[in-house]
Design an enzyme around this catalytic site. Sequence first.
Site, short mmCIF file in Angstrom:
data_model
loop_
_atom_site.label_atom_id
_atom_site.label_comp_id
_atom_site.label_asym_id
_atom_site.label_seq_id
_atom_site.Cartn_x
_atom_site.Cartn_y
_atom_site.Cartn_z
CE LYS A 44 3.58 9.21 2.97
NZ LYS A 44 3.69 8.29 4.46
N1 PMP Z 1 -0.25 5.02 7.82
C1 PMP Z 1 0.96 5.72 8.02
C2 PMP Z 1 1.10 6.58 9.18
C3 PMP Z 1 1.76 5.63 6.81
O1 PMP Z 1 3.09 6.49 6.96
C4 PMP Z 1 1.83 4.71 5.59
C5 PMP Z 1 2.57 4.93 4.64
N2 PMP Z 1 2.60 5.72 3.69
C6 PMP Z 1 0.67 4.35 5.76
C7 PMP Z 1 -0.18 4.17 6.60
C8 PMP Z 1 0.44 3.12 4.44
O2 PMP Z 1 0.07 4.00 3.35
P1 PMP Z 1 0.28 3.57 1.80
O3 PMP Z 1 -0.16 2.24 1.77
O4 PMP Z 1 -0.14 4.54 1.01
O5 PMP Z 1 1.90 3.58 1.75
#
Ligand code: PMP
Length: 305
Positions: free
Chosen positions: A159
């Site tokens: 991330k």
């Molecule tokens: N893909 C992206 C690009 C994101 O920014 C997020 C948000 N964090 C997600 C998927 C979903 O991840 P999560 O369920 O862990 O928030």
Amino acid sequence: MIAEPDEQHVVWLDGEYRPWRDARLPLTAHHYGFGVFEGVRAYSTAAGTALFRLTEHTARLFRSAKILGMPLAERWAPAQLDDVQCELLRRNELRDAYVRPFVFYDGILGMRPSVEGLRLRVAVLALAWGSRAKPLRGLRLRCGALTRAGSNAMLFKAKANANYLSSMLALQDAQAAGADDVLLLDAGGYATEASGANIFAVRRGQLLTPMLESVLEGITRDTVLQLAAEAGITASAARLTREDLYTADELFLTGTASEIAPVVELDGRRIGCGETGEVTAQLRAAYAAEVTGKGRHVDWLQHIG
Ligand code: PMP
């Protein structure tokens, strides 16, 4: 949805709790987008405020740092950052909240982040999250014109700040064309994810979601897969083209911020009956129960005490 901090608001920077206005950074900090971050939600439950799947979010932050070669683990332990997140909620008297830890360097002027003297900085910000009681509106999506780079070009399991450049440019285009969010396709034309959420399709009662090739390993995606298995709903990861999605019975996005958000239109095509589908509604109800402490996975909640 996220409230702006006021003057008294407390943040955490490199080991110290400080007022928001005193947390200052040099102009070179965050340069080139070299950093990683997390987004975690806290919910008010009958037993007080609790962070949802905090351990998994912190673990992903450390994995993201490792992927980028940032020495986060040499400086901080996951349990310390978990404690900071709980403490910030207490100090700011937050209940429903959004917590954002971020890790970055200050002082990158050249392109060698490993040069000596660069300081790894870690900050955590916890902000109030507005009321959950807003009317549910199905999202309209558009496939983005920008291609999502492959896993040998960008590291999407991290991330990482810079990964959001393509998401934000694609989101900008989709919104200019009247959509709420964008669906990014890879070079082969297969669906990856939305700007900040994973995507699921429902076809004949079964769930399908893109494989974890060039998408973030969403924690909500994982939660939904577990809740689906417990509800006897078959789920699998697959390569999905846009035609697969146009003809799905239901589509929804998953993410910490968006939770489980129904999609009612893709590229101007109505999805299913154009309303929140049955499977989506069932999973939304199960998710709402879990985040508020009424579900079976009590271990997913970290009460702040
Ligand atoms: N893909 C992206 C690009 C994101 O920014 C997020 C948000 N964090 C997600 C998927 C979903 O991840 P999560 O369920 O862990 O928030």
